[in-house]
Design an enzyme around this catalytic site. Sequence first.
Site, short mmCIF file in Angstrom:
data_model
loop_
_atom_site.label_atom_id
_atom_site.label_comp_id
_atom_site.label_asym_id
_atom_site.label_seq_id
_atom_site.Cartn_x
_atom_site.Cartn_y
_atom_site.Cartn_z
N GLY A 45 0.82 -1.21 0.00
CA GLY A 45 0.00 0.00 0.00
C GLY A 45 0.85 1.25 0.00
O GLY A 45 2.00 1.24 -0.46
N SER A 46 0.32 2.30 0.55
CA SER A 46 0.97 3.61 0.44
C SER A 46 2.30 3.70 1.17
O SER A 46 3.07 4.62 0.91
CB SER A 46 0.04 4.69 0.99
OG SER A 46 -1.16 4.68 0.25
#
Lengths: 466, 485
Positions: free
Chosen positions: B216-217
């Site tokens: 993810g981020s």
Amino acid sequence: MSVVTNTTTIGAIDAPSRRNTELALVVFAVAISVFAYANVGLALNGELPAGMLGYGAGLALLGGVAHLVVRRFAKYADPLLLPLATLLNGLGLALIWRLDQSERLARLPSFAPAASKQLLFSAMGVALFIGVLLLLKDHRILQRYTYISMVVALILLILPMFFPAQFGAKIWITIPGIGSIQPGEFAKIVIAIFFSGYLMVKRDALALASRRFMGMYLPRGRDLGPILAIWAMSILILVFETDLGTSLLFFGMFVVMLYVATERTSWIVFGLTMSAVGAVGVASFEPHVQDRVTAWLDPFAGWGTHAASEQMAQVLMAFGSGGTLGTGLGQGNSDLILFAANTDFILATVGEELGLAGVMAFLLLYGLIVERGVRTALAARDPFGKLLAIGLSGAFAIQVFVVAGGVMGLIPLTGMTMPFLAAGGSSVIANWALIGILIRISDTARRPAPAPAPSTDAEMTQVVRP
Amino acid sequence: MNKPLRRVAIFCGILVLSLLIRDNWLQYVRADELTSHKYNRRVEIERYAHERGDIIVDGKAVTGSAETEDSDFTYKRVWKNGPLWAPVTGYSSQAFDSSQLENLEDGILTGNDDQLFFDRTLSMFTGEKKRGGNIVTTLNGDAQRAAFKGLGEKKGAVVALDPKSGAILALASTPSYDPSVFAGNSLKDSENRQKLLKDKDKPMLNRALRETYPPGSTFKVVTAAAALENGLYDDIDAKTESPLPWTLPQSTTPLQNEGDIPCENATLREALRVSCNTVFGKMSDDLGNKKMIEQTDKFGFNKEVFTPVRADASIYPEDNRPQNAMAGIGQASNRTTPLQMAMVASAIANDGKLMRPYMVAERQAPNLDPVYTHEPEELSRALSGENAQKVQQMMETVVKDGTGTNARIPGVTVGGKTGTAQHGLNNSEKPYAWFISYAKTDSGSPVAVAVVVEDGNANRDDISGGGLAAPIARDVMKAVIDSKK
């Protein structure tokens, strides 16, 4: 102190009887066995075993009485046979007692402590040993019983067929209240007597009155017939009883004695051919044998699926884990073999706890017994004695080879007992009898010739001394 | 008759000789092979005949040995607070072998290792009872407890590293299991193990080392590092060339941001603070697949890590352009272990130097003398010190007034990055909540953490990484800092 100098041409000097050597060796054998017993106790429970004195005294008594009887009634006997048997029997007792202590074995439903029974059987064996020496003044008397021996041997071999099979082999006869005995062990001796008696009479006919066939000398049927028939019958019976070790033993003994009697090498070829045919034949239809062969070829392949293989693998691992010097008595795990750990597989316990050194020592002890037996045969002056001695020692050697070789994976396993070592009454009793007969023959063989009657002529030829 | 007799004597001699040769073959030549054969129960019996050495955390043993009665194995392994330490120690069972540290350090723990040869020989003469040696771990008990407390009932994992040395300070995986329940070899032990194996939550899976997640981020930190290292951008406060909307290459699909955030030509610092997908997606595309792989290689991706317990390889794959752009925001086919993301955070915190992660500080002989002491070792130079400090500033902004405010610790500088990784077909599954961070005191950074929580917030808000995972990271970091005081 006078120096004995042999100055006559015909000696009347006593050959050394070596009885004191024998006594010293028996004392040594008892001491070693007691040490082994103490060692087991210390290793397993951290203290000297309570029964150590009783055990030592019992073994010393057996060895001592046997020695006294030999001293009195077989003065010139071979001095090694009795100490060797005592040592093997004593160590066997210590090993059996060690396995009695195993918790793993105690959990088996078929397991019962065997050491005290084995001591009793050893006493019976020594009693039979003494009986042989007392009753059998001269081994040549046995010649008279050639054909009776034949009948007795057949009866002994046929009997177990009427009793139920135990552990896949019909080799026991069960007598209520007494237990089971294995007649095959006794048949071994009786059939040796028969072979000796028969071959002694027929050996010339067998050796000389033969026809040449394909480069080999084949005897006439009427000479070979009876002995071949007896042999074939015993083999057949044993095959039906699935006692393969004993059939191999009888066959080997038969070939050896025939060869010695006739001095013809063709018998060896003949014997080997027949045994090969017999082995392949039996293996092809007998599942019991096929099991054993599978287990022999790759014991680890059948782990968890094939009981015979797994047991063989356990035995090999016991040997391997012992290594060169072993774990020490009582400190191994040879009881992982479980079933028959103290009978057929007792050598594995030796292998694990006494190591390569221990097993080699045991094999050499057996080798020595055989060597003394063969020496007795060489020294014997009569053909019957020669044949009987070589028959018995040959059988002993083959039995040791078949059992030890089977247990060590050299040849397929056939269930037989290690003489003197394994738990089992029949074996220990029969082997003591076997030693008794060998001692009797060796006594006769080594006994010096009777002194010649004094004659004036002889006097004349004496060396004149100042 | 004597000639055949002599021959028979020779024959008997050959029989005995062949037995002797066979015996030598068996007990000398093949002895080793048979002694250590896999079916040879003696190996196991010997192994459990002595007390096993201990695994030590903070100077105290977290394992022990108990005497058993019901079998030929004398001792069995017990754990103090098994579920807490199982992800570190692994298990050691009489019936079911062993895993992780218990397995890898078995030689020391049983006392059979060659490193203990001298010690063994010595105790042979002194008659001392045989005992295993100890394994001293790098773990921090407080951090480990904080990690487990933070994860609670949720599925997830936490890895905390000391950035300066690579020492693993916490290694948590939930749900966990108690290895004590199948340490023996009874039927009950077998049933307990079966139950654990059948559990659909896979309690015996070490999520910190053996599970790979889409990062993810949090992966944007790696993309930022790659951009700085490759000179794509120099100044983290200068505007980037980032149009909004930005369409994925070779496609007509515009890349979405989470919510209405100011991403058009945002600075690097701002883009990380609010977690712009467009900025970092384009950045990854501008750099290209090859350069991204190079950068991830430097962070330790794409191969297994041995701590010494093996951790699965984290992967940044060779991909086509749109996939590579997505991977730049941690959302396509790249997958990482929590350990790997902790390594990323620690490399940045340690001014670009990535230390080899390890958890065995010392091996001790049974008499507690060390036979091995770990020397920290540089695994690679992930990025230059200058660039590392730039990334640090960006991450610190995230915690100060970005998505990671939940990780703030009073009086301590904290840098971090949140992440919410979507997964499943059409993002049907609940996303994973991620948080990676480090804390910094006057004497450098004592701890870097990666947290992943599997049952992330259903609203798919990027904040959920900050909401779920950041507090856990904060507690772990705080525990480490407090224990140093």
